[in-house]
Write a protein that holds these residues in place. Structure first.
Motif, mmCIF file in Angstrom:
data_model
loop_
_atom_site.group_PDB
_atom_site.id
_atom_site.type_symbol
_atom_site.label_atom_id
_atom_site.label_comp_id
_atom_site.label_asym_id
_atom_site.label_seq_id
_atom_site.Cartn_x
_atom_site.Cartn_y
_atom_site.Cartn_z
ATOM 1 N N PRO A 12 -43.540 -17.005 -2.434
ATOM 2 C CA PRO A 12 -44.316 -16.908 -3.666
ATOM 3 C C PRO A 12 -44.905 -15.504 -3.782
ATOM 4 O O PRO A 12 -45.435 -14.965 -2.810
ATOM 5 N N SER A 13 -44.764 -14.915 -4.948
ATOM 6 C CA SER A 13 -45.329 -13.582 -5.142
ATOM 7 C C SER A 13 -45.438 -13.281 -6.630
ATOM 8 O O SER A 13 -44.706 -13.859 -7.443
ATOM 9 N N LEU A 14 -46.317 -12.371 -6.956
ATOM 10 C CA LEU A 14 -46.482 -11.961 -8.345
ATOM 11 C C LEU A 14 -45.218 -11.294 -8.878
ATOM 12 O O LEU A 14 -44.969 -11.313 -10.079
ATOM 13 N N CYS A 17 -41.967 -13.842 -10.493
ATOM 14 C CA CYS A 17 -41.874 -14.251 -11.890
ATOM 15 C C CYS A 17 -43.200 -13.949 -12.579
ATOM 16 O O CYS A 17 -44.199 -13.714 -11.922
ATOM 17 N N SER A 18 -43.176 -13.994 -13.886
ATOM 18 C CA SER A 18 -44.395 -13.732 -14.658
ATOM 19 C C SER A 18 -45.098 -15.043 -14.994
ATOM 20 O O SER A 18 -44.520 -16.128 -14.864
ATOM 21 N N GLU A 19 -46.324 -14.931 -15.448
ATOM 22 C CA GLU A 19 -47.040 -16.119 -15.932
ATOM 23 C C GLU A 19 -46.304 -16.722 -17.118
ATOM 24 O O GLU A 19 -46.277 -17.934 -17.275
ATOM 25 N N VAL A 22 -43.592 -18.947 -15.762
ATOM 26 C CA VAL A 22 -44.146 -20.208 -15.257
ATOM 27 C C VAL A 22 -44.515 -21.118 -16.419
ATOM 28 O O VAL A 22 -44.188 -22.310 -16.422
ATOM 29 N N SER A 62 -48.003 -21.867 -10.902
ATOM 30 C CA SER A 62 -48.327 -20.461 -10.663
ATOM 31 C C SER A 62 -48.712 -20.269 -9.196
ATOM 32 O O SER A 62 -48.314 -19.287 -8.566
ATOM 33 N N ARG A 66 -46.126 -17.953 -7.688
ATOM 34 C CA ARG A 66 -46.673 -16.602 -7.731
ATOM 35 C C ARG A 66 -47.743 -16.363 -6.671
ATOM 36 O O ARG A 66 -48.187 -15.245 -6.478
ATOM 37 N N THR A 68 -50.802 -17.487 -6.827
ATOM 38 C CA THR A 68 -52.155 -17.455 -7.385
ATOM 39 C C THR A 68 -52.944 -18.628 -6.815
ATOM 40 O O THR A 68 -52.372 -19.541 -6.235
ATOM 41 N N MET A 109 -36.586 -17.417 -8.538
ATOM 42 C CA MET A 109 -37.601 -18.376 -8.955
ATOM 43 C C MET A 109 -37.020 -19.789 -8.940
ATOM 44 O O MET A 109 -37.681 -20.729 -8.501
#
Length: 145
Positions: A12-14, A17-19, A22, A62, A66, A68, A109
């Motif tokens: 998982p990482s920023l 993918c983008s918000e 998601v 997310s 990502r 988060t 992703m």
């Protein structure tokens, strides 16, 4: 099919993918869920504020994709209280999820999301079975005195 080894999965990482990615995944997936003949009624009976529910699911995915830390909640108890769950519902949920991730256009992703979804479905289904059905006695096993 066996899941890929952990080293083959992206972390998982920023950067994964983008918000927006998601949010699109969650909204597209649950639009399908709501239309599915067996899943739709299960969700309709329990979700009365879809905007709030989707926002919570975006936070969850997310966190999973990502990294988060916005999600807070305890989904297991709510799912375990649902008497109508069966393997077919989990399989339908996974099938729709995989269909949706396959359309996301982001293979990394997709791999991570599919792995997480598979693990969630497996964990929930195993827990559901343990709560509903007592362990079977092993044939030939010693009986307690």
């Amino acid at each position: 099919m066996l899941p890929p080894p952990p080293s083959a999965l992206p972390a998982p990482s920023l950067a994964l993918c983008s918000e927006q990615d998601v949010t699109r995944l969650v909204h597209d997936f649950y639009a399908r869920v709501r239309e599915e003949p067996r899943l739709g009624p299960v969700f309709a009976a329990r979700i009365h504020d879809w905007d709030a529910h989707l926002a919570q699911l975006v936070d969850f995915w997310s966190a999973m994709l990502r990294g988060t830390r916005r999600f807070s909640g305890a989904p297991m108890p709510k799912h375990m209280a649902m008497d109508e769950l069966d393997r077919d519902l989990f399989d339908r949920w996974l099938g729709l999820f995989r269909l949706t991730t396959a359309e996301c256009g982001n293979p990394a992703m997709q791999r991570l999301a599919d792995d997480v979804a598979e693990r969630i479905a497996d964990t929930f289904w195993r827990r559901f079975q343990m709560l509903r059905w007592p362990p079977l006695q092993v044939v030939g096993a010693a009986r307690p005195d």
